[in-house]
Design a protein around this motif. Structure first.
Motif, PDB file in Angstrom:
ATOM      1  N   PRO A   1       0.828  -1.214   0.000  1.00  0.00           N
ATOM      2  CA  PRO A   1       0.000   0.000   0.000  1.00  0.00           C
ATOM      3  C   PRO A   1       0.867   1.271   0.000  1.00  0.00           C
ATOM      4  CG  PRO A   1      -0.700  -1.545   1.720  1.00  0.00           C
ATOM      5  CD  PRO A   1       0.621  -2.026   1.213  1.00  0.00           C
ATOM      6  N   HIS A   2       0.474   2.263  -0.786  1.00  0.00           N
ATOM      7  CA  HIS A   2       1.202   3.533  -0.802  1.00  0.00           C
ATOM      8  C   HIS A   2       1.278   4.132   0.601  1.00  0.00           C
ATOM      9  CE1 HIS A   2       1.988   4.586  -5.067  1.00  0.00           C
ATOM     10  NE2 HIS A   2       1.027   3.720  -5.310  1.00  0.00           N
ATOM     11  N   ALA A   3       0.212   3.949   1.364  1.00  0.00           N
ATOM     12  CA  ALA A   3       0.155   4.553   2.699  1.00  0.00           C
ATOM     13  C   ALA A   3       1.221   4.014   3.638  1.00  0.00           C
ATOM     14  CB  ALA A   3      -1.231   4.335   3.302  1.00  0.00           C
ATOM     15  N   ALA A   4       1.797   2.856   3.324  1.00  0.00           N
ATOM     16  CA  ALA A   4       2.800   2.253   4.194  1.00  0.00           C
ATOM     17  C   ALA A   4       4.202   2.813   3.968  1.00  0.00           C
ATOM     18  CB  ALA A   4       2.828   0.737   3.997  1.00  0.00           C
ATOM     19  N   LEU A   5       4.401   3.590   2.913  1.00  0.00           N
ATOM     20  CA  LEU A   5       5.750   4.044   2.569  1.00  0.00           C
ATOM     21  C   LEU A   5       6.267   5.090   3.562  1.00  0.00           C
ATOM     22  CD1 LEU A   5       5.565   4.367  -1.320  1.00  0.00           C
ATOM     23  CD2 LEU A   5       6.854   2.667   0.002  1.00  0.00           C
ATOM     24  N   LEU A   6       7.466   4.848   4.054  1.00  0.00           N
ATOM     25  CA  LEU A   6       8.222   5.815   4.845  1.00  0.00           C
ATOM     26  C   LEU A   6       9.277   6.465   3.952  1.00  0.00           C
ATOM     27  CD1 LEU A   6       8.922   3.733   8.097  1.00  0.00           C
ATOM     28  CD2 LEU A   6       7.162   5.477   7.770  1.00  0.00           C
ATOM     29  N   PRO A   7       9.930   7.523   4.418  1.00  0.00           N
ATOM     30  CA  PRO A   7      11.040   8.079   3.637  1.00  0.00           C
ATOM     31  C   PRO A   7      12.094   7.010   3.356  1.00  0.00           C
ATOM     32  CG  PRO A   7      10.437   9.573   5.412  1.00  0.00           C
ATOM     33  CD  PRO A   7       9.651   8.312   5.630  1.00  0.00           C
ATOM     34  N   ARG A   8      12.683   7.057   2.170  1.00  0.00           N
ATOM     35  CA  ARG A   8      13.699   6.067   1.797  1.00  0.00           C
ATOM     36  C   ARG A   8      14.907   6.150   2.728  1.00  0.00           C
ATOM     37  NH1 ARG A   8      11.312   7.014  -2.970  1.00  0.00           N
ATOM     38  NH2 ARG A   8      12.318   9.037  -3.171  1.00  0.00           N
ATOM     39  N   ALA A   9      15.500   4.989   2.975  1.00  0.00           N
ATOM     40  CA  ALA A   9      16.693   4.931   3.826  1.00  0.00           C
ATOM     41  C   ALA A   9      17.519   3.720   3.445  1.00  0.00           C
ATOM     42  CB  ALA A   9      16.307   4.857   5.302  1.00  0.00           C
ATOM     43  N   ASN A  10      18.831   3.847   3.565  1.00  0.00           N
ATOM     44  CA  ASN A  10      19.761   2.741   3.336  1.00  0.00           C
ATOM     45  C   ASN A  10      20.529   2.540   4.631  1.00  0.00           C
ATOM     46  OD1 ASN A  10      21.917   1.059   2.595  1.00  0.00           O
ATOM     47  ND2 ASN A  10      21.865   1.795   0.490  1.00  0.00           N
TER      48      ASN A  10
END
Length: 396
Positions: free
Chosen positions: A181-190
């Protein structure tokens, strides 16, 4: 249904073996966990690399929560223990093993590092109302194609995820296409870049500007580098050279090679340091010191076909990064750096000229190093921001 049935049968068989099994196998069955406080965070990574990449995150979470870390391998388990946390082996993905593990641990939140998704584990956590978070997620095109053929497994797992922080745009797109779900996306991180990004680089200066580091070199590379350095010295270009071979068994071989080129090295093993005109870094565990001493770093394994080594450790110290054409191991990373003007590709033919240009222009060195470090920080993501978000999931 097929997966659950097969793993149910496998779980029964495994339990029959439990009385005669070793400690590690019993741990994979969810048995023999130490006494643990309920309501903590369960953090899981496949093995050494994943656990090590989460070190910064684990340190931050421990300040607020009980954390129990699991891995699939004994070496991953040891890596977690070395971070000072309670740790163990993860349960096999059979209904019985997962249930036994969760009955004992009773976590408030489950965090997975990178791409460890398991159907029975996912379903059991959901039934118990435990939020599931994936951090540093990545998914290759090949893996995405395999999962696409198992839509009945992957789509429910992705739908149960409370939050996901993805490493890169491509992985994010693949996960969304599979049902995240789009709503589950957090800011990208490595996560693997978070520790290097926390490094405070030494300031530029005249000594750094004259120092060239050949980092993690392989057979065939040192001769190419030494030829370039010899040519520069013949032109009157002042420089210091640090050579750090990748493999310790080659230290004596490289020493002889350097001496034969008219560049006999001082050796770190004999007490020499980065101010030596020519240094062989024949020691272990001191690479951060050599990155900090050098204004220019040529990453090894890239002038010969070894796939190249990480650009992020020199980027952490704001080194001007040079690399050869063979960077398949970090192709995307080098493409990003090259495209932003934050690293310089070289060949055997151009190495001496590029080095000479950078040695003669300290401001250019500083600019390249600053760009590389900025990309590192952006790519790593903000650990404090992730920890704050996780805190809301654990307490909400």
């Amino acid at each position: 249904m097929i997966y659950r049935s097969l793993t149910q049968i496998a779980g029964v068989g495994a339990r029959l073996l439990a009385p005669v099994a070793g400690e590690n196998f019993r741990a994979r069955l969810g048995l023999g966990l130490p006494a643990l406080p309920a309501g903590g965070i369960w953090l899981h990574g496949a093995s050494v690399g994943e656990i090590a990449s989460a070190a910064t995150l684990i340190a931050g979470l421990r300040e607020r929560h009980e954390v129990f870390v699991t891995a699939n391998t004994p070496t991953g388990w040891d890596t977690a223990l070395a971070l000072g946390v309670r740790a163990g082996l993860a349960p096999l993905d059979t209904p019985q093993a997962v249930a036994a593990f969760l009955d004992r641990l009773k976590p408030r939140l489950a965090i997975t590092i990178e791409n460890e998704l398991w159907p029975n584990r996912s379903a059991a956590l959901a039934r118990r109302g435990v939020p599931q978070v994936v951090l540093g997620a990545r998914l290759s095109q090949r893996s995405a194609q395999r999962w696409a053929r198992l839509d009945g497994l992957i789509r429910p797992m992705l739908g149960r995820l409370k939050a996901v922080s993805v490493q890169d745009y491509a992985s994010e797109a693949r996960l969304l296409a599979l049902g995240l779900p789009h709503a589950a996306l957090l800011p990208r991180a490595n996560l693997k870049l978070m520790a290097p990004a926390q490094t405070m680089p030494l300031p530029p200066g005249p000594e750094r500007a004259l120092t060239v580091l050949a980092a993690s070199t392989h057979a065939g590379e040192e001769a190419l580098i030494l030829d370039a350095v010899t040519a520069l010295r013949a032109r009157g270009v002042p420089l210091r050279l640090i050579v750090a071979p990748r493999h310790p068994q080659r230290f004596d071989e490289v020493t002889a090679l350097m001496a034969a080129r008219g560049l006999p090295p001082a050796r770190r093993s004999a007490g020499a340091g980065p101010k030596a005109p020519v240094l062989l870094a024949d020691s272990m565990g001191e690479m951060p010191q050599w990155y900090a001493a050098a204004g220019i770093c040529l990453t090894g394994g890239s002038l010969v076909e070894k796939g190249g080594h990480t650009p992020w450790e020199p980027a952490a110290q704001s080194c001007a990064i040079l690399h050869g054409p063979h960077v398949a191991n970090f192709a995307g990373d080098y493409a990003t750096l090259d495209g932003a003007g934050a690293a310089v590709p070289v060949t055997t033919a151009t190495l001496a000229d590029v080095l000479g240009r950078l040695l003669g222009q300290p401001q250019l060195q500083t600019s390249l190093g600053a760009k590389a470090r900025a990309i590192l920080i952006e790519s790593a993501g903000d650990p404090s921001q992730l920890i704050e978000m996780i805190d809301t999931f654990a307490t909400g």
